[in-house]
Design an enzyme around this catalytic site. Structure first.
Site: not given
Ligand code: AP5
Length: 224
Positions: A13, A88, A127, A162, A173
């Site tokens: 994402k 979410r 990552r 992270r 997660r």
């Molecule tokens: P990346 O693009 O970073 O993936 P992502 O989907 O953005 O993953 P996140 O870990 O950021 O998502 P998340 O939803 O768990 O975390 P968030 O920060 O929102 O890609 C990942 C890796 O893969 C990278 O190394 C990239 O280079 C690689 N990659 C990408 N595409 C690729 C491909 N095609 N092929 C190979 N490799 C590839 O949330 C974190 C925490 O915050 C949550 O756990 C929760 O506690 C809290 N939180 C955030 N939002 C909310 C909400 N709305 N409600 C409640 N709690 C929340």
């Protein structure tokens, strides 16, 4: 264009959102990034959020809904926005509908990026993210390594892992995603907004597919 990027942790994402910003000149709104900034600043919200984030649980709905309400009211969202990591839960999606109705706008597409769970674990545990908040570029030690280890290709910033990218937290997660977030596919399917795509393959090919979808064209990787 108002877009939601939906998908499990590590589905890509954030990676795709960064490319979409450059292409469409609309902001990415990542609740994860906003919460991590609050943790770093040591605000009260950040201190509370850290406990949830470190254990792979969701931060309470009222906290993130408040964040989104404030952010969507900013002038830079008038031309459109990319929601990354929000909503979410179904209550978050319902609250978003209300906020958008109040702003006389609505969601145009929910791009649902599908990647197999074991691939997600591999992606997240490898990552590395740029520490420079204005950049935030993502790398992967195996798939997309930086030219110089530990240094961001884009801005020269330091790369870090992270706190929640260890395997145990990643698995929590994923369980949280399956239980609380996956039901959103049904929620948005009922509104005919879901555009599913396979999130495997090169980052550029996936980007072309997303651009095709949001531009109303072809959703294969042909670019039409
Ligand atoms: P990346 O693009 O970073 O993936 P992502 O989907 O953005 O993953 P996140 O870990 O950021 O998502 P998340 O939803 O768990 O975390 P968030 O920060 O929102 O890609 C990942 C890796 O893969 C990278 O190394 C990239 O280079 C690689 N990659 C990408 N595409 C690729 C491909 N095609 N092929 C190979 N490799 C590839 O949330 C974190 C925490 O915050 C949550 O756990 C929760 O506690 C809290 N939180 C955030 N939002 C909310 C909400 N709305 N409600 C409640 N709690 C929340």
């Amino acid at each position: 264009m108002n877009l939601i990027l939906l998908g499990g942790p590590g589905a890509g994402k954030g990676t795709q959102a960064k490319k979409l910003i450059d292409k469409f000149q609309i902001p990415q709104i990542s609740t994860g990034d906003i919460l991590r900034a609050a943790v770093k600043e040591g605000t009260e919200m950040g201190r509370k959020a850290k406990e949830y984030m470190d254990s792979g649980k969701l931060v309470p709905d009222e906290v993130v809904i408040g964040i989104i309400k404030d952010r969507l009211a900013q002038p830079d969202c008038k031309k459109g926005f990319i929601l990354d990591g929000f909503p979410r839960t179904v209550p978050q999606a319902e609250a978003l509908d209300k906020v958008l109705a109040g702003l006389s706008t609505k969601i145009d597409h929910v791009v649902s990026i599908d990647v197999d769970e074991e691939a997600l674990v591999t992606r997240l545990t490898g990552r590395r993210t740029c520490k420079n908040a204005a950049c935030g570029q993502m790398f992967h030690i195996k798939f997309t390594p930086p030219k110089k280890e530990g240094v961001c290709d884009k801005c020269g910033g330091e790369l870090y892992q992270r706190d929640d990218d260890n395997e145990a937290t990643v698995r929590n997660r994923l369980a949280t995603y399956n239980q609380a977030t996956a039901p959103l596919i049904g929620y948005y399917s009922a509104k005919a907004l879901v555009r599913p795509i396979a999130g495997v393959g090169s980052i550029d090919d996936i980007f072309i597919k997303i651009v095709g979808i949001v531009s109303g064209g072809c959703s294969c990787a042909c670019g039409r």
